[in-house]
Every structure is written in structure tokens, then in C-alpha cells.
Design an enzyme around this catalytic site. Sequence first.
Site, PDB file in Angstrom:
ATOM      1  N   LYS A 150      80.313  59.122   4.299  1.00 33.40           N
ATOM      2  CA  LYS A 150      80.918  58.180   3.363  1.00 33.40           C
ATOM      3  C   LYS A 150      80.575  58.510   1.911  1.00 33.40           C
ATOM      4  O   LYS A 150      81.302  58.136   0.987  1.00 33.40           O
ATOM      5  CB  LYS A 150      80.486  56.753   3.706  1.00 33.40           C
ATOM      6  CG  LYS A 150      78.998  56.487   3.478  1.00 33.40           C
ATOM      7  CD  LYS A 150      78.577  55.096   3.904  1.00 33.40           C
ATOM      8  CE  LYS A 150      78.466  54.950   5.389  1.00 33.40           C
ATOM      9  NZ  LYS A 150      77.405  55.798   6.013  1.00 33.40           N
ATOM     10  N   CYS A 190      78.683  66.448  18.439  1.00 37.44           N
ATOM     11  CA  CYS A 190      78.563  66.950  17.071  1.00 37.44           C
ATOM     12  C   CYS A 190      77.087  67.115  16.762  1.00 37.44           C
ATOM     13  O   CYS A 190      76.239  66.995  17.661  1.00 37.44           O
ATOM     14  CB  CYS A 190      79.245  66.019  16.071  1.00 37.44           C
ATOM     15  SG  CYS A 190      78.396  64.437  15.837  1.00 37.44           S
ATOM     16  N   HIS A 201      73.485  56.169  17.289  1.00 38.14           N
ATOM     17  CA  HIS A 201      73.004  56.779  16.050  1.00 38.14           C
ATOM     18  C   HIS A 201      71.623  57.407  16.202  1.00 38.14           C
ATOM     19  O   HIS A 201      71.369  58.496  15.684  1.00 38.14           O
ATOM     20  CB  HIS A 201      72.973  55.732  14.939  1.00 38.14           C
ATOM     21  CG  HIS A 201      72.436  56.251  13.644  1.00 38.14           C
ATOM     22  ND1 HIS A 201      73.120  57.188  12.882  1.00 38.14           N
ATOM     23  CD2 HIS A 201      71.276  55.998  12.975  1.00 38.14           C
ATOM     24  CE1 HIS A 201      72.406  57.468  11.799  1.00 38.14           C
ATOM     25  NE2 HIS A 201      71.286  56.761  11.840  1.00 38.14           N
ATOM     26  N   LYS A 256      86.110  53.476  20.206  1.00 38.55           N
ATOM     27  CA  LYS A 256      85.217  54.618  20.008  1.00 38.55           C
ATOM     28  C   LYS A 256      83.792  54.120  19.774  1.00 38.55           C
ATOM     29  O   LYS A 256      83.576  53.177  19.006  1.00 38.55           O
ATOM     30  CB  LYS A 256      85.679  55.444  18.802  1.00 38.55           C
ATOM     31  CG  LYS A 256      84.766  56.621  18.454  1.00 38.55           C
ATOM     32  CD  LYS A 256      85.230  57.303  17.163  1.00 38.55           C
ATOM     33  CE  LYS A 256      84.232  58.353  16.698  1.00 38.55           C
ATOM     34  NZ  LYS A 256      84.607  58.931  15.377  1.00 38.55           N
ATOM     35  N   HIS A 307      83.722  66.122  12.222  1.00 37.41           N
ATOM     36  CA  HIS A 307      84.930  65.881  13.012  1.00 37.41           C
ATOM     37  C   HIS A 307      84.819  64.563  13.784  1.00 37.41           C
ATOM     38  O   HIS A 307      83.812  63.871  13.710  1.00 37.41           O
ATOM     39  CB  HIS A 307      85.175  67.041  13.977  1.00 37.41           C
ATOM     40  CG  HIS A 307      84.117  67.225  15.010  1.00 37.41           C
ATOM     41  ND1 HIS A 307      82.877  67.732  14.693  1.00 37.41           N
ATOM     42  CD2 HIS A 307      84.090  66.954  16.345  1.00 37.41           C
ATOM     43  CE1 HIS A 307      82.143  67.784  15.801  1.00 37.41           C
ATOM     44  NE2 HIS A 307      82.846  67.309  16.804  1.00 37.41           N
ATOM     45  N   THR A 327      87.054  59.592  12.586  1.00 40.82           N
ATOM     46  CA  THR A 327      86.687  58.433  11.764  1.00 40.82           C
ATOM     47  C   THR A 327      85.214  58.446  11.367  1.00 40.82           C
ATOM     48  O   THR A 327      84.350  58.913  12.105  1.00 40.82           O
ATOM     49  CB  THR A 327      86.966  57.123  12.527  1.00 40.82           C
ATOM     50  OG1 THR A 327      86.358  57.203  13.825  1.00 40.82           O
ATOM     51  CG2 THR A 327      88.445  56.881  12.681  1.00 40.82           C
ATOM     52  N   ARG A 328      84.955  57.878  10.182  1.00 38.01           N
ATOM     53  CA  ARG A 328      83.600  57.594   9.732  1.00 38.01           C
ATOM     54  C   ARG A 328      83.583  56.220   9.072  1.00 38.01           C
ATOM     55  O   ARG A 328      84.552  55.818   8.443  1.00 38.01           O
ATOM     56  CB  ARG A 328      83.099  58.641   8.713  1.00 38.01           C
ATOM     57  CG  ARG A 328      82.863  60.019   9.288  1.00 38.01           C
ATOM     58  CD  ARG A 328      81.731  60.049  10.302  1.00 38.01           C
ATOM     59  NE  ARG A 328      81.461  61.395  10.775  1.00 38.01           N
ATOM     60  CZ  ARG A 328      82.104  62.002  11.762  1.00 38.01           C
ATOM     61  NH1 ARG A 328      83.083  61.370  12.399  1.00 38.01           N
ATOM     62  NH2 ARG A 328      81.790  63.232  12.134  1.00 38.01           N
TER      63      ARG A 328
END
Length: 377
Positions: A344, A311, A266, A262, A44, A47-48
Site C-alpha cells: 500500500k 508468495c 499474515h 480470499k 501478485h 489485491t492488497r
Amino acid sequence: MHYNVIVIGAGSMGMAAGSFLSKSGKRTLLLDSYDPPHNKGSHHGDTRMMRYAYAEGEEYVPFVLKARELWRVLEKETGKELFLQTGVLNAGDHQSKFVKNIISSSKTYSLPLEVLSSHEVNERWPGMTLPENYIGCYEPTSGVLKCEECIEAYRELAEKYGAEILTNQKVKELYIQGEKVTVKTEEQTFSSDALVVSAGAWSGPLLAKLKLNLPLTPVRKTFAWFDAHEELYNSQSFPSFAVDTLQGLYYGFPSINGSGLKTGRHDGGDRINPDEPLALFGEQEEDESDLAGFLNRYMPESGPLKFGKTCMYTMTPDEKFIIDLHPNHSNVAIASGFSGHGFKFSSVVGQVLSELIIAGKSEQDISSFSIRRFEKK
């Protein structure tokens, strides 16, 4: 009820696999503990990033190029716009492995890439402020996938081709006798000839039921939207980005339709039990300060926090994926451990999983993602 294939976990990888399997004529059942797309896992957040010159290793490049081709097919087949070509700017110290790998992979595969000095980056995108020793690697053909809409598109196709999707069905028991797979939820029992396990952070416990223990570690991750100077940070004039800093690797997206800038981090993250409630954004003191500190340094025209979310990543020790058949059950395909950079690829992973089930092998080179790399030597 008996099926040709049962897919456990109908998120990004599982939903794509269900679409490909059902399209091939397999009677397919998809089971998910929630109702995809949902906010309980890793897919969720709107965007990715879609990028091709790959910092994580050149072996990913053919895989991501095939994924790009399949995303285009999905757009055509469903009539949905799933990809926004914002371009992607990767930046870091000119000596960092991160930018060196990007430049190397672009040369190996003749990918369009502009290598820019910090001055050139700061001049082209006034909202960005890179240090003197940084360089930027700009991919003009890269951009953004609308993640939830991608899953909705594959769900639409899976159902069109006859797949059955049962939501809010948590798997309680899973076993194999001979060639027959049995899956039990709280309410029903199902059987199949083959199985796909693509359950994200829950894959480890499920696979343990099949006597396969993989080094999978779920971790909590945060990301957030900040008020943006729209002239500087809108998606028509500012790229998606990843910046390798001394503090960590940060990524983000321009303000799409006024949503705000946003960003997320990582690396890092606390190990979690996916069955326990995930701490909400802001419940840990550093949630906002870490991301705001990055933006204040590298994108100082950004504004205050709008809102944040959490997430999960499911990490492997080497941060490479697991895409393989079960070592002892050739009718069980596994996709897990995507370590925060897998979405992706979900189009091509779905195709690969269907190939593994149907033919026992894939046309794609997935040798780097073999389970056998974890065997003790």
C-alpha cells in the site's frame, strides 16, 4: 551504456521509483529478473489492502495518507481504476494491542473509524461470526488496491517518461568505484551515477555485494480463494478484513467480481531461499487446513477451496521497513524488508526513493526506517 540511475528490482517499489525518477528527467534503467508484474515475488495475487488507522504503529499513518494521495494521482494520470472502496474491518479481542493501536492511531489523526461490538459486527455483516469478547474497528474509507494493475500503471508512466525497462535480467555483479556504479547481468554491463536496490527477497545478497549485511529473512506465505455465498460476501456488501485470533493474524478480501472469498495468514511462514523453487500451495499439509479453519470459525458461510497461491514476505526483525541511503554510498538508495505490509505504501516509497537519489533526503519522515537501527549498540 551509462545512466543517471539504475533501479534493480522493478516490482512494486522499484517500478514506482522508476516512474518518479524518469518523470524528474533522470535517464533511468530498471532491471528485473522477471517481467513485472509477475508471480515470483511479493506483489501478485490481485489485491492488497489499503488501510489508514494502522495497527503496526502510528508513525505509519502520515506515510500511508501520502500514499493514498499518490495512488489517486496515478489513477488520474493513467485513467485506470486502481482502488476499490470496500471498507476494512479489523477485529480482535477488545484488550489486544492490535485493536488498541488502530483506535489510538484513528484518534491521533482524526481518521474515520467505527468501533463496534461483536454483536454489532455480526448483525451488520451476517457472513461474519465474531466471539463475544471481540470488537470490530471499521474504516469505511479504506479498501483494496489492484496490485498488478498498480505496477502496470507505474510501468506505463515510467516508459512514457523515457525509462528503459529490461526484463529477465538477473544481476550477477554489482560494485561501486568512486561515484560510478557498475551493474553486470549475464549478457550486458551497465554503469550509472546512482543506484536504487528494491529487489525484495533478493535484496540481501545484492546489498552484500556492496558490503552491507542487513537482517532480511525471506519466508514462504500462502493465500487462497474459497467459494463464497455471493449475497453475503460480495464486494458491495462485505468489507476487506483482518482478524487477530489466538491462532494468528488472518486477513482477506470480499468476493470481487465473483472471484470468491480470499484469505491468508499474515504471521508465521517458513524461511526460504528465494533462488530455489517455492513449494506450491497444497504441497504443505497445513496450507489449506489453516486457512479453511479460520474461515470455518469466523466466516462459516464460506465454501470449499477454489485455489491457492504462494508468495514471499521479506521480514526484518522488528517488521518495520528499510528505506534509507547506503551508510557508505550516498548515491545508493535502498527499499526492502517490507514484512508483508508494504504494498500500500509503494507509491510514496517510489517518490521517497527518487527524492533520496535526487536530493539526498526526503520530505517524508522516514527516520523509523533507518538502517542504523540495526547497528550494534
